[in-house]
Write a protein that holds these residues in place. Structure first.
Motif, short mmCIF file in Angstrom:
data_model
loop_
_atom_site.label_atom_id
_atom_site.label_comp_id
_atom_site.label_asym_id
_atom_site.label_seq_id
_atom_site.Cartn_x
_atom_site.Cartn_y
_atom_site.Cartn_z
N ASN A 93 21.37 86.58 -14.87
CA ASN A 93 22.41 85.54 -14.89
C ASN A 93 23.21 85.46 -13.60
OD1 ASN A 93 21.62 84.94 -17.49
ND2 ASN A 93 23.16 86.25 -18.41
N ARG A 94 22.59 85.76 -12.48
CA ARG A 94 23.20 85.63 -11.16
C ARG A 94 22.23 84.89 -10.26
NH1 ARG A 94 26.74 86.98 -13.95
NH2 ARG A 94 28.22 88.67 -13.69
N PHE A 95 22.73 83.85 -9.59
CA PHE A 95 21.91 83.02 -8.70
C PHE A 95 22.42 83.16 -7.28
CE2 PHE A 95 20.70 79.41 -11.92
CZ PHE A 95 20.18 80.35 -12.78
N ALA A 96 21.55 83.51 -6.35
CA ALA A 96 21.88 83.50 -4.92
C ALA A 96 21.42 82.15 -4.39
CB ALA A 96 21.18 84.64 -4.20
N VAL A 97 22.38 81.27 -4.07
CA VAL A 97 22.07 79.89 -3.67
C VAL A 97 22.47 79.68 -2.22
CG1 VAL A 97 22.55 77.44 -4.15
CG2 VAL A 97 22.38 79.07 -6.04
#
Length: 176
Positions: A93-97
């Motif tokens: 549930n963590r996005f590196a964008v």
């Protein structure tokens, strides 16, 4: 006047209909990491990253130098509706964008915020009353409290085109 209204309606029909990306949406579609990398994300609000430059040698790559209260400050601005892509999932549930074309170390981390309807909002290693600390290009930057409300958005029409339909084969038997 009618022609102007017609042009305005035509242009608005072509622009994406942006919707907040939420944990519910993520759970509903059950996307894999490779599918998420094909989704065009956008940021909902301006994000301004700042870090104070110390004396000595400094290298500015993506930001610009400003003088604020007599101090040299590097600033990186990500305007609302800036398109971004998922680089990787640092953890569940963590996005590196990333919102910049060059440099895979130029990313921000977003995750579901229960206080904001589980929208994927900007995450900081620490939030204080008026600012937060984020890592960008491997360096610590400060963001003001208004950036805490910046979240990921998606074009829902395009999202539905990406969704994968699935079925389970029941098998096939030889006819006797």
């Amino acid at each position: 006047m009618f022609a102007g209204l017609l042009v305005l309606l035509t242009l608005s029909a072509c622009s994406p209909t942006l919707t907040s990306f939420t944990q519910r949406m993520y759970d509903e579609y059950d996307w894999t990491e490779s599918e998420l990398k094909r989704i065009q994300f956008y940021v909902s609000d301006d994000i301004v990253l700042r870090r104070q430059l110390t004396g000595g040698k400094s290298e500015i790559i993506s930001g610009e130098i400003k003088v604020i209260d007599g101090r040299e400050v590097e600033e990186v601005v990500i305007r609302r509706k800036t398109p971004g892509v998922l680089l990787f999932l640092p953890k569940e549930n963590r996005f590196a964008v990333s919102f910049e074309a060059d440099g895979d170390d130029r990313y921000l981390v977003f995750g579901p915020n229960p206080k904001a309807g589980s929208r994927y909002a900007l995450l900081a290693s620490e939030w204080r009353r008026r600012s937060g600390t984020v890592t960008y290009e491997g360096r610590k930057f400060q963001v003001d409290a208004s950036s805490a409300f910046a979240s990921l958005m998606v074009d829902l029409k395009k999202i539905r085109k990406i969704s994968v339909s699935s079925r389970t084969a029941r098998g096939r038997k030889v006819n006797d």
